[in-house]
Design a protein around this motif. Structure first.
Motif, PDB file in Angstrom:
ATOM      1  N   ILE A   1       0.831  -1.202   0.000  1.00 36.51           N
ATOM      2  CA  ILE A   1       0.000   0.000   0.000  1.00 36.51           C
ATOM      3  C   ILE A   1       0.864   1.250   0.000  1.00 36.51           C
ATOM      4  CG2 ILE A   1      -1.690   1.334   1.327  1.00 36.51           C
ATOM      5  CD1 ILE A   1      -2.983  -1.287   2.153  1.00 36.51           C
ATOM      6  N   SER A   2       1.880   1.285   0.822  1.00 35.70           N
ATOM      7  CA  SER A   2       2.794   2.427   0.829  1.00 35.70           C
ATOM      8  C   SER A   2       3.471   2.591  -0.523  1.00 35.70           C
ATOM      9  CB  SER A   2       3.843   2.253   1.927  1.00 35.70           C
ATOM     10  OG  SER A   2       4.851   3.234   1.830  1.00 35.70           O
ATOM     11  N   ASN A   3       3.922   1.490  -1.106  1.00 33.04           N
ATOM     12  CA  ASN A   3       4.589   1.558  -2.411  1.00 33.04           C
ATOM     13  C   ASN A   3       3.656   2.097  -3.482  1.00 33.04           C
ATOM     14  OD1 ASN A   3       6.418  -1.553  -1.833  1.00 33.04           O
ATOM     15  ND2 ASN A   3       6.900   0.538  -1.217  1.00 33.04           N
ATOM     16  N   ALA A   4       2.373   1.756  -3.394  1.00 30.11           N
ATOM     17  CA  ALA A   4       1.402   2.285  -4.345  1.00 30.11           C
ATOM     18  C   ALA A   4       1.112   3.757  -4.073  1.00 30.11           C
ATOM     19  CB  ALA A   4       0.115   1.471  -4.285  1.00 30.11           C
ATOM     20  N   LYS A   5       0.959   4.105  -2.794  1.00 33.37           N
ATOM     21  CA  LYS A   5       0.584   5.468  -2.431  1.00 33.37           C
ATOM     22  C   LYS A   5       1.670   6.474  -2.793  1.00 33.37           C
ATOM     23  CE  LYS A   5      -1.740   7.832   1.361  1.00 33.37           C
ATOM     24  NZ  LYS A   5      -0.877   9.009   1.596  1.00 33.37           N
ATOM     25  N   LEU A   6       2.937   6.075  -2.657  1.00 38.92           N
ATOM     26  CA  LEU A   6       4.057   6.942  -3.006  1.00 38.92           C
ATOM     27  C   LEU A   6       4.486   6.773  -4.467  1.00 38.92           C
ATOM     28  CD1 LEU A   6       6.220   6.570   0.238  1.00 38.92           C
ATOM     29  CD2 LEU A   6       4.790   8.511  -0.422  1.00 38.92           C
ATOM     30  N   ALA A   7       3.667   6.039  -5.222  1.00 36.97           N
ATOM     31  CA  ALA A   7       3.925   5.827  -6.654  1.00 36.97           C
ATOM     32  C   ALA A   7       5.301   5.217  -6.889  1.00 36.97           C
ATOM     33  CB  ALA A   7       3.774   7.140  -7.426  1.00 36.97           C
ATOM     34  N   SER A   8       5.684   4.294  -6.016  1.00 36.99           N
ATOM     35  CA  SER A   8       6.999   3.655  -6.144  1.00 36.99           C
ATOM     36  C   SER A   8       6.982   2.481  -7.109  1.00 36.99           C
ATOM     37  CB  SER A   8       7.483   3.179  -4.762  1.00 36.99           C
ATOM     38  OG  SER A   8       7.669   4.271  -3.900  1.00 36.99           O
ATOM     39  N   GLY A   9       5.855   1.814  -7.231  1.00 44.31           N
ATOM     40  CA  GLY A   9       5.769   0.679  -8.136  1.00 44.31           C
ATOM     41  C   GLY A   9       5.210  -0.551  -7.453  1.00 44.31           C
ATOM     42  N   VAL A  10       5.259  -1.669  -8.156  1.00 39.12           N
ATOM     43  CA  VAL A  10       4.723  -2.940  -7.675  1.00 39.12           C
ATOM     44  C   VAL A  10       5.865  -3.943  -7.587  1.00 39.12           C
ATOM     45  CG1 VAL A  10       3.055  -4.786  -8.073  1.00 39.12           C
ATOM     46  CG2 VAL A  10       2.509  -2.440  -8.779  1.00 39.12           C
TER      47      VAL A  10
ATOM     48  N   GLY B   1       3.841   2.234   8.259  1.00 41.13           N
ATOM     49  CA  GLY B   1       3.458   3.274   9.200  1.00 41.13           C
ATOM     50  C   GLY B   1       2.404   4.235   8.671  1.00 41.13           C
ATOM     51  N   PRO B   2       1.786   5.019   9.564  1.00 40.57           N
ATOM     52  CA  PRO B   2       0.681   5.898   9.174  1.00 40.57           C
ATOM     53  C   PRO B   2       1.102   7.086   8.327  1.00 40.57           C
ATOM     54  CG  PRO B   2       1.272   6.261  11.465  1.00 40.57           C
ATOM     55  CD  PRO B   2       2.044   5.057  11.017  1.00 40.57           C
ATOM     56  N   VAL B   3       2.374   7.456   8.359  1.00 41.50           N
ATOM     57  CA  VAL B   3       2.805   8.652   7.650  1.00 41.50           C
ATOM     58  C   VAL B   3       2.773   8.478   6.132  1.00 41.50           C
ATOM     59  CG1 VAL B   3       5.273   8.118   7.664  1.00 41.50           C
ATOM     60  CG2 VAL B   3       4.529  10.510   7.729  1.00 41.50           C
ATOM     61  N   CYS B   4       2.882   7.232   5.652  1.00 44.44           N
ATOM     62  CA  CYS B   4       2.840   7.017   4.203  1.00 44.44           C
ATOM     63  C   CYS B   4       1.851   5.924   3.818  1.00 44.44           C
ATOM     64  CB  CYS B   4       4.224   6.671   3.660  1.00 44.44           C
ATOM     65  SG  CYS B   4       5.014   5.302   4.474  1.00 44.44           S
ATOM     66  N   ASN B   5       1.023   5.514   4.747  1.00 47.15           N
ATOM     67  CA  ASN B   5       0.004   4.514   4.480  1.00 47.15           C
ATOM     68  C   ASN B   5      -1.363   4.992   4.961  1.00 47.15           C
ATOM     69  OD1 ASN B   5      -1.811   2.245   4.873  1.00 47.15           O
ATOM     70  ND2 ASN B   5      -0.078   0.872   4.785  1.00 47.15           N
ATOM     71  N   ASN B   6      -1.374   5.721   6.070  1.00 45.48           N
ATOM     72  CA  ASN B   6      -2.579   6.218   6.747  1.00 45.48           C
ATOM     73  C   ASN B   6      -3.282   5.149   7.570  1.00 45.48           C
ATOM     74  OD1 ASN B   6      -2.189   7.683   4.035  1.00 45.48           O
ATOM     75  ND2 ASN B   6      -3.397   9.171   5.179  1.00 45.48           N
ATOM     76  N   SER B   7      -2.956   3.884   7.362  1.00 44.69           N
ATOM     77  CA  SER B   7      -3.600   2.788   8.075  1.00 44.69           C
ATOM     78  C   SER B   7      -2.544   1.771   8.488  1.00 44.69           C
ATOM     79  CB  SER B   7      -4.640   2.114   7.178  1.00 44.69           C
ATOM     80  OG  SER B   7      -5.114   0.910   7.760  1.00 44.69           O
ATOM     81  N   LEU B   8      -2.820   1.059   9.581  1.00 47.26           N
ATOM     82  CA  LEU B   8      -1.901   0.017  10.057  1.00 47.26           C
ATOM     83  C   LEU B   8      -2.565  -1.357  10.024  1.00 47.26           C
ATOM     84  CD1 LEU B   8      -0.249   1.867  13.088  1.00 47.26           C
ATOM     85  CD2 LEU B   8       0.565   1.675  10.724  1.00 47.26           C
ATOM     86  N   SER B   9      -3.487  -1.566   9.107  1.00 45.96           N
ATOM     87  CA  SER B   9      -4.223  -2.821   9.030  1.00 45.96           C
ATOM     88  C   SER B   9      -3.539  -3.805   8.092  1.00 45.96           C
ATOM     89  CB  SER B   9      -5.653  -2.568   8.542  1.00 45.96           C
ATOM     90  OG  SER B   9      -6.290  -3.798   8.240  1.00 45.96           O
ATOM     91  N   LEU B  10      -3.125  -4.941   8.631  1.00 47.96           N
ATOM     92  CA  LEU B  10      -2.562  -5.987   7.787  1.00 47.96           C
ATOM     93  C   LEU B  10      -3.638  -6.718   6.993  1.00 47.96           C
ATOM     94  CD1 LEU B  10       0.292  -7.395  10.021  1.00 47.96           C
ATOM     95  CD2 LEU B  10       0.531  -6.260   7.819  1.00 47.96           C
ATOM     96  N   PHE B  11      -4.886  -6.603   7.382  1.00 47.04           N
ATOM     97  CA  PHE B  11      -5.965  -7.133   6.536  1.00 47.04           C
ATOM     98  C   PHE B  11      -5.987  -6.375   5.208  1.00 47.04           C
ATOM     99  CE2 PHE B  11      -7.596  -8.440  10.740  1.00 47.04           C
ATOM    100  CZ  PHE B  11      -7.800  -9.788  10.477  1.00 47.04           C
ATOM    101  N   GLU B  12      -5.834  -5.062   5.282  1.00 46.88           N
ATOM    102  CA  GLU B  12      -5.779  -4.271   4.052  1.00 46.88           C
ATOM    103  C   GLU B  12      -4.554  -4.647   3.222  1.00 46.88           C
ATOM    104  OE1 GLU B  12      -5.951  -0.156   5.003  1.00 46.88           O
ATOM    105  OE2 GLU B  12      -7.907  -0.287   5.988  1.00 46.88           O
ATOM    106  N   GLU B  13      -3.420  -4.861   3.883  1.00 50.64           N
ATOM    107  CA  GLU B  13      -2.193  -5.220   3.156  1.00 50.64           C
ATOM    108  C   GLU B  13      -2.346  -6.559   2.450  1.00 50.64           C
ATOM    109  OE1 GLU B  13       0.390  -3.226   2.788  1.00 50.64           O
ATOM    110  OE2 GLU B  13      -0.279  -1.713   4.220  1.00 50.64           O
ATOM    111  N   MET B  14      -2.933  -7.544   3.124  1.00 53.99           N
ATOM    112  CA  MET B  14      -3.119  -8.850   2.500  1.00 53.99           C
ATOM    113  C   MET B  14      -3.957  -8.724   1.236  1.00 53.99           C
ATOM    114  SD  MET B  14      -3.615 -11.804   5.410  1.00 53.99           S
ATOM    115  CE  MET B  14      -4.855 -10.988   6.431  1.00 53.99           C
ATOM    116  N   LYS B  15      -5.089  -8.040   1.356  1.00 56.19           N
ATOM    117  CA  LYS B  15      -5.997  -7.921   0.216  1.00 56.19           C
ATOM    118  C   LYS B  15      -5.342  -7.157  -0.929  1.00 56.19           C
ATOM    119  CE  LYS B  15     -10.644  -6.346  -1.046  1.00 56.19           C
ATOM    120  NZ  LYS B  15     -11.957  -5.896  -0.521  1.00 56.19           N
ATOM    121  N   PHE B  16      -4.771  -6.021  -0.628  1.00 58.03           N
ATOM    122  CA  PHE B  16      -4.202  -5.189  -1.687  1.00 58.03           C
ATOM    123  C   PHE B  16      -2.998  -5.861  -2.334  1.00 58.03           C
ATOM    124  CE2 PHE B  16      -1.556  -1.786  -3.396  1.00 58.03           C
ATOM    125  CZ  PHE B  16      -2.482  -1.097  -4.158  1.00 58.03           C
ATOM    126  N   SER B  17      -2.169  -6.504  -1.531  1.00 60.66           N
ATOM    127  CA  SER B  17      -0.985  -7.178  -2.077  1.00 60.66           C
ATOM    128  C   SER B  17      -1.374  -8.199  -3.127  1.00 60.66           C
ATOM    129  CB  SER B  17      -0.208  -7.864  -0.948  1.00 60.66           C
ATOM    130  OG  SER B  17       0.948  -8.508  -1.453  1.00 60.66           O
TER     131      SER B  17
END
Length: 448
Positions: free
Chosen positions: A271-280, A299-315
């Motif tokens: 999610i952070s990599n996507a939000k900062l337009a870093s790539g996949v 962390g929240p500064v470049c993700n806004n959320s600390l949910s690993l449920f969100e990370e699993m789904k988005f990944s």
């Protein structure tokens, strides 16, 4: 409770066989799992307190392999990494021990309420982060933000990192582990890498750093050092089984194989990599090469959320979308990345990351009797519940969480701290920090 049983839950063990027990019972004794299996086959000792968990799923606690505590949520937006970093650095220029403590308490509470039981935190004033971990009860790996290159003296020092090892490594009944935390190749001198290796040899600690997050960053590294990032880290000698690299978005085939050959691990932060337009990141290739890949929120500064449920789904979804392949990174793989792979990346797989007899009782109990998890059908492969754990579940389903067998979340609420008081303090501290960062905005400096 030193001893208790959780009865009639669906057990997703994430053991080597991915065993799922549709109606199972697990017994905890003095912080460790002492028995688990089909409810009909498990004898609960007389006098042992029982938690009735029918309609719930019991999992190993989720593991965040890379995070940065912060109060700076939602204030550095719509920027690519290289433009974002100068603004992020303002937080570290303004940071005090008090800010660090309240940042860590807030982030650890959010992580815990999202089902995370272990976090790798890279931050500053980390003795205060250890205090925050003690308040919340979370299992935390502390990696100070070490930077010793000229002009980067607003991060942690090598001496601070070494002192933290002496004062806190293995503390809080082993829940606190200290790592050598190196910010980045442009922030650290060759001496910093040499000292990290020496501390690893002297104390057996891990090394954690960032690498290959954005294409422009990697190109700048090659231009400056004459080597790509992984080759330069290899030149410094820090690749190995106790090294964890965050991001690694821009790895080529040779670099993936080199990391696999050295036993290095990767913290994937989709999610952070996507939000900062870093790539996949090329996660399927990493896994195919045998690399250990865990998940991180960053962390929240470049993700806004600390949910690993969100990370699993988005990944999973970002790989399916960009590869036009619906079969990549299925639910079973994502659950392993969020649990046992994360434990392995942190060197903790013998103690946490799966439901197995003898392991620490870091447990996550999810309520399936909610709209987002209904209907629920469970079989030995997990049924539709396995897929919904990854693609539907969220923090709202977190009923209870235990770390070392101590219940830290009950009925969705923290047991060790007053949430209202903690949030009020974080609110006041955060607004104050926002203003201090605005006041020193003229101090922004480029990464390079």
């Amino acid at each position: 409770m030193n001893r208790f049983a959780i009865r009639d839950a669906a057990l997703f063990t994430v053991d080597p066989h991915n065993q799922v027990i549709a109606s199972g019972t697990l017994i905890v004794d003095h912080g460790r799992i002492s028995a688990l299996g089909e409810t009909a086959e498990i004898v609960i000792p007389d006098g042992c307190p029982v938690i009735e968990a029918k309609g719930h799923a019991l999992l190993p606690g989720l593991i965040d392999c890379h995070s940065h505590s912060s109060l700076m949520r939602g204030v550095t937006e719509n920027m690519q990494l290289m433009d974002w970093l100068p603004y992020y650095q303002l937080e570290h220029r303004a940071l005090t021990e008090e800010y660090a403590y309240h940042s860590a308490r807030l982030c650890y509470l959010e992580a815990l309420k999202s089902g995370t039981t272990c976090v790798m935190d890279m931050y500053r004033f980390m003795h205060r982060c250890a205090d925050a971990a003690a308040d919340i009860g979370l299992r935390v790996n502390l990696a100070p933000y070490v930077a010793d290159a000229p002009g980067k003296d607003f991060f942690a020092t090598r001496a601070e990192n070494r002192a933290l090892i002496h004062s806190h490594h293995g503390s809080q009944n082993g829940r606190i582990q200290v790592w050598m935390g190196l910010e980045h190749l442009f922030y650290c001198t060759a001496d910093a890498y040499a000292e990290a290796l020496q501390c690893q040899q002297d104390y057996g600690v891990g090394i954690h750093t960032h690498a290959c997050e954005q294409r422009e960053e990697d190109q700048a590294v090659e231009q400056h050092f004459g080597r790509r990032s992984i080759a330069q880290l290899d030149h410094y000698g820090i690749l190995g089984e106790r090294t964890l690299l965050a991001h690694c978005v821009w790895l080529n085939d040779e670099e993936i194989q080199r990391l696999a050959n050295t036993g290095s691990a990767i913290a994937h932060c989709p999610i952070s990599n996507a939000k900062l337009a870093s790539g996949v990141a090329r996660v399927p290739e990493m896994l195919a090469a045998g690399l250990t890949v865990g998940l991180g929120t960053d962390g929240p500064v470049c993700n806004n959320s600390l949910s690993l449920f969100e990370e699993m789904k988005f990944s999973s979804l970002i790989q399916k979308a960009t590869r036009l392949d619906a079969t990549v990174l299925p639910a079973e793989q994502m659950l392993r990345m969020a649990t046992i792979n994360g434990a392995r990346a942190l060197g903790l797989e013998r103690n946490i990351g799966s439901l197995e007899v003898g392991k620490r009782a870091d447990l996550l109990l999810l309520d399936l009797n909610m709209p987002n998890m209904t209907p629920a059908e469970i079989d030995i492969q997990g049924g539709n519940v396995l897929w919904n754990l990854v693609f539907a579940a969220g923090s709202q389903n977190v009923a209870s969480v235990w770390v070392d067998g101590r219940q830290l979340i009950a009925n969705g609420r923290a047991t060790q701290v007053s949430e209202a008081e903690l949030l009020a303090q974080a609110q006041a501290q955060g607004i104050q920090l926002f203003q201090q960062c605005r006041d020193i905005a003229h101090l922004r400096t480029r990464m390079l």
